[in-house]
Scaffold this active site. Structure first.
Site, mmCIF file in Angstrom:
data_model
loop_
_atom_site.group_PDB
_atom_site.id
_atom_site.type_symbol
_atom_site.label_atom_id
_atom_site.label_comp_id
_atom_site.label_asym_id
_atom_site.label_seq_id
_atom_site.Cartn_x
_atom_site.Cartn_y
_atom_site.Cartn_z
ATOM 1 N N THR A 169 -0.215 -12.599 -7.493
ATOM 2 C CA THR A 169 -0.726 -11.412 -7.584
ATOM 3 C C THR A 169 -2.345 -11.707 -8.092
ATOM 4 O O THR A 169 -2.319 -12.495 -9.265
ATOM 5 C CB THR A 169 -0.109 -10.203 -8.226
ATOM 6 O OG1 THR A 169 1.262 -10.164 -7.630
ATOM 7 C CG2 THR A 169 -0.758 -9.058 -8.414
ATOM 8 N N ASP A 200 4.742 -3.230 -7.493
ATOM 9 C CA ASP A 200 4.177 -2.455 -8.547
ATOM 10 C C ASP A 200 2.669 -2.201 -8.291
ATOM 11 O O ASP A 200 2.040 -1.250 -8.984
ATOM 12 C CB ASP A 200 4.609 -3.310 -9.789
ATOM 13 C CG ASP A 200 3.732 -4.636 -9.785
ATOM 14 O OD1 ASP A 200 2.631 -4.818 -10.869
ATOM 15 O OD2 ASP A 200 4.163 -5.522 -8.992
ATOM 16 N N GLY A 223 7.617 -7.345 -9.342
ATOM 17 C CA GLY A 223 7.253 -6.022 -9.149
ATOM 18 C C GLY A 223 8.390 -5.087 -9.610
ATOM 19 O O GLY A 223 7.863 -3.821 -9.983
#
Length: 319
Positions: A169, A200, A223
């Protein structure tokens, strides 16, 4: 009124960064930090800086965001992104979007051109069309590596969890010369995730949070664990209680580990320009620029320092 010294911090994801990808990850976060700092240095806003930094990483195949995103169970790319403005707590996010190069740009438009904060899937797609964002063929987002990984994870004896450790990410946080804070986070999510899974990243307070009164944070890692503890907001809460960015980050990451067994990483800047980049995973690529000094690393305890001028020179020559 004293002008703030601008600061930017970026991450390229927490997890396990395979040896052959280390250099690319380091170069990618450094490039993103330099781009964002360039905006801040010329009096630009924290919002523009974090958007630019994240876009730089979305376009880089080394990261699981934009081009290079991992594939869901059906072999498709579905991306999530969020951006937040610390001034009035405005935020924009998109989830499960397909066929666009830069989800972070779309998130920014959701924040500025609608009364909403989060658009998903088909609605996000229609909004992108209305905003004139070009649709690109899905193949243009898929790297050979993502496809290989997807295939491996489909094998009956595979353990997708093993691969989840190399997440990637991307995110950025910044404070500009006027003292405004912002955060931005973008991801392709989990490899071989269920269609429609949103992690998330698109969730305010989990994937990111920014508030001029305390600070800004962007997160990375597992997440579902991050959502359980609302990690970004939790860090800001600890800073509001008087903790330094580093202490707040470690305390929140430690809580996530002991409470729900989740690992991750965070980047943080507070309203006086102190920053932190912390992680409970093996690695996290990160870079920060403050006072024209660039710092970056991947391993715990690793920290290289260069002047911005030196970094820009090596940037133009290619790492």
């Amino acid at each position: 009124f004293s002008r703030m010294k601008p600061v930017i911090v970026v991450h390229g994801g927490a997890g396990r960064i395979f040896k052959e990808r280390e250099e690319g990850s380091r170069a990618g976060v450094v490039r993103a930090a330099l781009r964002g700092y360039g905006i801040l240095k010329h009096g630009g806003s924290a919002l523009d800086a974090v958007e630019e930094a994240v876009q730089s990483m979305e376009n880089d195949p080394h990261f699981n965001a934009g081009y290079g995103s991992v594939l869901n169970e059906k072999g498709e790319v579905e991306m999530d992104a969020i951006i937040m403005d610390g001034k009035k707590l405005d935020s924009g996010a998109v989830s499960a979007v397909k066929c666009i190069a830069n989800p972070i740009k779309l998130a920014r438009l959701v924040m500025e051109k609608t009364k909403h904060m989060l658009l998903a899937d088909r609605g996000a797609h229609l909004f992108a069309q209305a905003m004139g964002i070009p649709e690109i063929p899905e193949e243009k987002l898929i790297t050979e590596r993502s496809r290989e990984r997807w295939k491996k994870n489909l094998e009956p004896d595979s353990n997708p969890e093993e691969f989840q450790k190399d997440l990637g990410t991307v995110g950025a946080v910044a404070i500009d010369s006027e003292g405004n804070l912002a955060c931005a986070t973008s991801t392709g999510g989990l490899s071989n995730k269920l269609t429609g899974r949103v992690g998330d990243t698109a969730c305010i307070g989990s994937g990111g949070y920014a508030d001029n009164r305390s600070g800004a944070a962007s997160t990375t890692g597992h997440g579902e664990s991050i959502m359980k503890v609302v990690l970004a907001r939790l860090i800001l809460y600890h800073m509001e209680q008087g903790m330094s960015p580093e202490m707040a980050s470690d305390t929140a990451l430690d809580y996530m580990k002991t409470r729900v067994g989740g690992l991750g990483g965070v980047i943080v800047v507070n309203n006086s320009g102190e920053w932190a980049a912390r992680f409970s995973t093996k690695q996290m690529s990160w870079a920060t620029i403050k006072d024209d000094q660039l710092h970056y690393g991947i391993y715990a305890g690793e920290r290289h320092t260069k002047s911005v001028d030196e970094a820009l020179t090596s940037e133009s020559e290619g790492f």
